[in-house]
Structures are given as C-alpha cells and as structure tokens.
Design a protein around this motif. Structure first.
Motif, PDB file in Angstrom:
ATOM      1  N   HIS A 160       0.845  -1.184   0.000  1.00 52.83           N
ATOM      2  CA  HIS A 160       0.000   0.000   0.000  1.00 52.83           C
ATOM      3  C   HIS A 160       0.889   1.246   0.000  1.00 52.83           C
ATOM      4  N   LEU A 161       0.528   2.216  -0.825  1.00 54.05           N
ATOM      5  CA  LEU A 161       1.284   3.459  -0.906  1.00 54.05           C
ATOM      6  C   LEU A 161       0.600   4.519  -0.055  1.00 54.05           C
ATOM      7  N   ARG A 162       1.351   5.101   0.864  1.00 57.46           N
ATOM      8  CA  ARG A 162       0.842   6.161   1.741  1.00 57.46           C
ATOM      9  C   ARG A 162       1.372   7.499   1.223  1.00 57.46           C
ATOM     10  N   LEU A 163       0.515   8.276   0.614  1.00 58.40           N
ATOM     11  CA  LEU A 163       0.934   9.524  -0.023  1.00 58.40           C
ATOM     12  C   LEU A 163       1.008  10.672   0.981  1.00 58.40           C
ATOM     13  N   LEU A 164       2.002  11.541   0.797  1.00 58.83           N
ATOM     14  CA  LEU A 164       2.130  12.772   1.566  1.00 58.83           C
ATOM     15  C   LEU A 164       1.505  13.896   0.750  1.00 58.83           C
ATOM     16  N   ALA A 165       0.530  14.582   1.329  1.00 56.87           N
ATOM     17  CA  ALA A 165      -0.243  15.577   0.584  1.00 56.87           C
ATOM     18  C   ALA A 165      -0.074  16.965   1.189  1.00 56.87           C
ATOM     19  N   ALA A 166      -0.326  17.980   0.370  1.00 56.01           N
ATOM     20  CA  ALA A 166      -0.257  19.374   0.811  1.00 56.01           C
ATOM     21  C   ALA A 166      -1.385  19.673   1.783  1.00 56.01           C
ATOM     22  N   ASP A 167      -1.204  20.728   2.575  1.00 59.78           N
ATOM     23  CA  ASP A 167      -2.192  21.063   3.599  1.00 59.78           C
ATOM     24  C   ASP A 167      -3.549  21.417   3.001  1.00 59.78           C
ATOM     25  N   LEU A 168      -3.588  21.908   1.741  1.00 59.19           N
ATOM     26  CA  LEU A 168      -4.853  22.262   1.108  1.00 59.19           C
ATOM     27  C   LEU A 168      -5.797  21.059   1.040  1.00 59.19           C
ATOM     28  N   VAL A 169      -5.243  19.871   0.836  1.00 62.68           N
ATOM     29  CA  VAL A 169      -6.060  18.651   0.763  1.00 62.68           C
ATOM     30  C   VAL A 169      -6.857  18.459   2.051  1.00 62.68           C
ATOM     31  N   PHE A 170      -6.242  18.786   3.183  1.00 61.25           N
ATOM     32  CA  PHE A 170      -6.871  18.538   4.471  1.00 61.25           C
ATOM     33  C   PHE A 170      -7.701  19.727   4.958  1.00 61.25           C
ATOM     34  N   MET A 171      -7.850  20.720   4.101  1.00 64.13           N
ATOM     35  CA  MET A 171      -8.716  21.853   4.407  1.00 64.13           C
ATOM     36  C   MET A 171     -10.037  21.762   3.658  1.00 64.13           C
ATOM     37  N   LEU A 172     -10.130  20.845   2.705  1.00 63.90           N
ATOM     38  CA  LEU A 172     -11.336  20.726   1.885  1.00 63.90           C
ATOM     39  C   LEU A 172     -12.310  19.730   2.502  1.00 63.90           C
ATOM     40  N   PRO A 173     -13.569  20.098   2.640  1.00 61.86           N
ATOM     41  CA  PRO A 173     -14.548  19.147   3.176  1.00 61.86           C
ATOM     42  C   PRO A 173     -14.688  17.934   2.270  1.00 61.86           C
ATOM     43  N   VAL A 174     -14.991  16.803   2.836  1.00 62.60           N
ATOM     44  CA  VAL A 174     -15.143  15.517   2.149  1.00 62.60           C
ATOM     45  C   VAL A 174     -13.789  15.007   1.662  1.00 62.60           C
ATOM     46  N   VAL A 175     -13.064  15.824   0.889  1.00 60.59           N
ATOM     47  CA  VAL A 175     -11.744  15.422   0.394  1.00 60.59           C
ATOM     48  C   VAL A 175     -10.817  15.110   1.563  1.00 60.59           C
ATOM     49  N   ASN A 176     -10.891  15.922   2.616  1.00 64.38           N
ATOM     50  CA  ASN A 176     -10.081  15.714   3.808  1.00 64.38           C
ATOM     51  C   ASN A 176     -10.294  14.315   4.387  1.00 64.38           C
ATOM     52  N   GLU A 177     -11.563  13.953   4.582  1.00 61.49           N
ATOM     53  CA  GLU A 177     -11.875  12.659   5.193  1.00 61.49           C
ATOM     54  C   GLU A 177     -11.491  11.504   4.275  1.00 61.49           C
ATOM     55  N   LEU A 178     -11.757  11.639   2.977  1.00 63.98           N
ATOM     56  CA  LEU A 178     -11.408  10.575   2.041  1.00 63.98           C
ATOM     57  C   LEU A 178      -9.901  10.380   1.955  1.00 63.98           C
ATOM     58  N   ALA A 179      -9.158  11.494   1.981  1.00 59.36           N
ATOM     59  CA  ALA A 179      -7.698  11.401   1.930  1.00 59.36           C
ATOM     60  C   ALA A 179      -7.164  10.642   3.135  1.00 59.36           C
ATOM     61  N   ARG A 180      -7.696  10.950   4.305  1.00 59.34           N
ATOM     62  CA  ARG A 180      -7.273  10.238   5.516  1.00 59.34           C
ATOM     63  C   ARG A 180      -7.607   8.756   5.426  1.00 59.34           C
ATOM     64  N   LYS A 181      -8.808   8.455   4.971  1.00 59.32           N
ATOM     65  CA  LYS A 181      -9.227   7.058   4.858  1.00 59.32           C
ATOM     66  C   LYS A 181      -8.333   6.292   3.893  1.00 59.32           C
ATOM     67  N   ALA A 182      -7.882   6.968   2.829  1.00 64.85           N
ATOM     68  CA  ALA A 182      -7.052   6.317   1.814  1.00 64.85           C
ATOM     69  C   ALA A 182      -5.593   6.192   2.226  1.00 64.85           C
ATOM     70  N   GLY A 183      -5.239   6.711   3.407  1.00 62.53           N
ATOM     71  CA  GLY A 183      -3.872   6.556   3.900  1.00 62.53           C
ATOM     72  C   GLY A 183      -2.978   7.741   3.670  1.00 62.53           C
ATOM     73  N   HIS A 184      -3.516   8.846   3.144  1.00 60.42           N
ATOM     74  CA  HIS A 184      -2.703  10.028   2.921  1.00 60.42           C
ATOM     75  C   HIS A 184      -2.515  10.787   4.232  1.00 60.42           C
ATOM     76  N   THR A 185      -1.417  11.496   4.329  1.00 60.54           N
ATOM     77  CA  THR A 185      -1.177  12.326   5.504  1.00 60.54           C
ATOM     78  C   THR A 185      -0.414  13.567   5.110  1.00 60.54           C
TER      79      THR A 185
END
Length: 343
Positions: A160-185
């Motif tokens: 499994h690939l755990r992607l490192l994402a920019a802070d903007l990803v975690f500021m967007l509703p829905v996208v934030n939660e999906l990114a976390r669920k998919a293993g991104h941080t």
C-alpha cells in the motif's frame, strides 16, 4: 508532539502539521467515524453489495460460486461498517475501506480510461519502508491516485502506498476525510519518518503545486524539488529512495492560462484555464483520455550512511539532485518511446 521539529518537503507545504494529526489508533466507533463514511461516497453501497473481488482472486467472473462469495463478502463488509467493527490507524487510514471501495472506484479510471502501463514495480521492496519520489503534473493530482493504484494492484507483495499531501487537501470538506481514509497524511518530516520506520511505502511529489500548476509549454520539465527534506527523512529512517516517472498526466488538462486574481479570491494556488475549462462548464472538467506510463526506477539506498548524514546539507543536495536527474532522464526516455499521447 507539539515540540517536534517539522521540516516541510517544499515551499507549498504547511507548517501546521500538529493540527492535522488524529491521535492514537482507534476503532470506527470513535468520534467522527461511522456509517456516514460509506454513505458519503457515490456508488459505494453498490460496490460493497457487489463484494468487488481482489484482482488476484482468480475466481471465474460469472460463476455461481464466485457471485455467492461476492455477495457474502459484501454483506459482511456492510455489517462491519454499520457496527463499527473495523480499525483505522493514528493517521486515519482505513485499509479495508481503501481495498474494497476506494480502489474499486479508481480502478476503472486506471485500467480503462488512462490504460496505465507500469514498469519496474519490482524496484519497490517487498517489505520494509521505502520512499517513492515522483514528478507531479496534470492540474489536478490524479497522478498520485493512479500511482497508488499501481502499487496496490501490481506489486507482487500487494503493498500500500501512503501519499504525503499538501495542507490544502486537508482543508477541503469531504476530500479531507477521504484522503485520511485512503492513507494520505500531511507532507511533514515527522509523519513521513514515522511511517517509514513502521515499514510503510511512502509517496512524495516534491514539486508540489509548482508541478501540477505549471503551464502546458513547460510539460515534463521538472520544477524545483524544494530543500531536500524528503532525502533527510529517508536518511533518518534508513529507507531506500525509489524514483518514479509518470508520463501521460501532463496532457489530461492542458493548462494554457492561469486566472491569478480569481485564484487569490478562492484561496487556491492557481485557477487553470484549459482549451475546455471553464468554457464548457462541468464538461470541461473531464480529463482527456491520455495513455499513461508509470516507471519505478532502481532504488537509491540510504542505510549505509551514518546517523549524522541527515544533517549534512551538501549530501542532501547531492542526493536530491541525483533523484531529480534520474526522474528527468527517465521522463525523456519514456517520451521518446511513446507512439502517441492517446495510444
């Protein structure tokens, strides 16, 4: 953790890493996790009910036994989601949801729309931590998602690939939660090093917004790789660095202009203007069906360096330049080899 030193991977990353962390490992019954995780996703109920099998299952697609197993697996999956009998790690990663739902939603795009060809997947180790460093392009970060599917579906060990994402990803509703669920941080040194020490495959795209938001005329020309924070993290964790080159993503949204004033009003890094967007409205947001190639290069080992090597700026510069040059060289080679943008 508030006292930990956070080293951003590039200038686009947030310095507020501590605010993004989710705390200790918990089950789905904890705060903020529940039935809505599934219902919020389009088509998830249908996918789960169908019990989408693993690509490696080997069962005949139309057999009665195969369908019975899919239905049973789908019902068991739904029961676990509704009762909260599943786990997420301290970053919010939900492995079961990723495997059975999110990958199923991305796989048609990967297999049929972009027809991704993967090379060198064996260069990602079968066990232990590894840092995959890739070029970034395409206006929207679909390249990271396709790379995640490639590792998930094509690696012999099913990693499994755990992607490192920019802070903007975690500021967007829905996208934030999906990114976390998919293993991104969040793309910070602290989180990346922790994942690498746990033996995870971590993905980073050091070009950041400079890569995905560059004009079409500069396609496949790598932007600056920040200050080499990803090299320092790999050295601290003793994890190999795997260069990755992605061809095809540059052309999905040919960016011919940038409405900077509108971007500032919306609080986003850029507002792309393409031959179809915003002129055709929502239809203009459909990516072009380009043919993709993802090639993973030979790993660059870091385990042989002493512990203090992570503090050597000259070594970090040299390794960063080595990774960047390897990715750029492979991009040029793949471009020469491809027959067409679309075939």
């Amino acid at each position: 953790m508030a006292d930990a030193k956070v080293i951003p991977f590039d200038d686009d990353r947030s310095r507020g890493a501590g605010a993004q962390r989710l705390g200790r490992r918990r089950t789905a019954g904890g705060p903020g996790v529940g039935e809505s995780d599934v219902s919020a996703l389009p088509g998830v109920a249908a996918e789960a009910a169908a019990g989408t099998p693993s690509p490696d299952s080997g069962e005949p697609a139309g057999s009665a036994e195969g369908w019975d197993r899919r239905i049973a697996d789908g019902l068991a999956f739904l029961r676990r989601r509704l009762t909260g009998q599943y786990e997420v790690d301290e970053f919010g990663y939900d492995e079961e949801l990723t495997d059975q739902v999110l990958m199923s939603l991305l796989r048609p795009l990967y297999e049929r729309y972009f027809r991704v060809e993967v090379k060198g997947i064996e260069n990602i180790p079968s066990e232990g931590g590894a840092l995959v460093v890739a070029n970034h392009s395409g206006t929207l970060p679909l390249d990271g998602l396709m790379m995640q599917v490639a590792v998930h579906d094509r690696h012999p060990a099913g990693r499994h690939l755990r992607l490192l994402a920019a802070d903007l990803v975690f500021m967007l509703p829905v996208v934030n939660e999906l990114a976390r669920k998919a293993g991104h941080t969040l793309a910070c040194a602290e989180d990346a090093e922790q994942l690498l020490r746990r033996g995870e495959v971590v993905g980073v795209m050091p070009e950041g917004f400079k890569g995905i938001g560059k004009p079409f005329g500069e396609r496949y020309k790598l932007q600056r790789f920040g200050r080499g924070g990803f090299v320092s993290t790999a050295l601290r964790a003793g994890a190999p660095i795997v260069p990755c080159s992605i061809v095809g993503a540059e052309e999905i949204y040919p960016m011919i202009g940038n409405a900077k004033t509108l971007a500032r009003l919306l609080g986003i890094p850029y507002f792309p203007i393409t031959p179809t967007f915003p002129w055709l409205g929502p239809l203009g947001a459909v990516p072009l069906p380009t043919k993709w190639t993802i090639q993973f290069g030979e790993p660059i080992e870091t385990s042989g360096y002493p512990a203090e090597a992570a503090e050597d700026p000259m070594l970090m510069f040299n390794l960063t330049d080595q990774v960047r040059e390897q990715i750029q060289h492979t991009l040029y080679k793949l471009l020469v080899q491809r027959r067409s943008v679309f075939f």
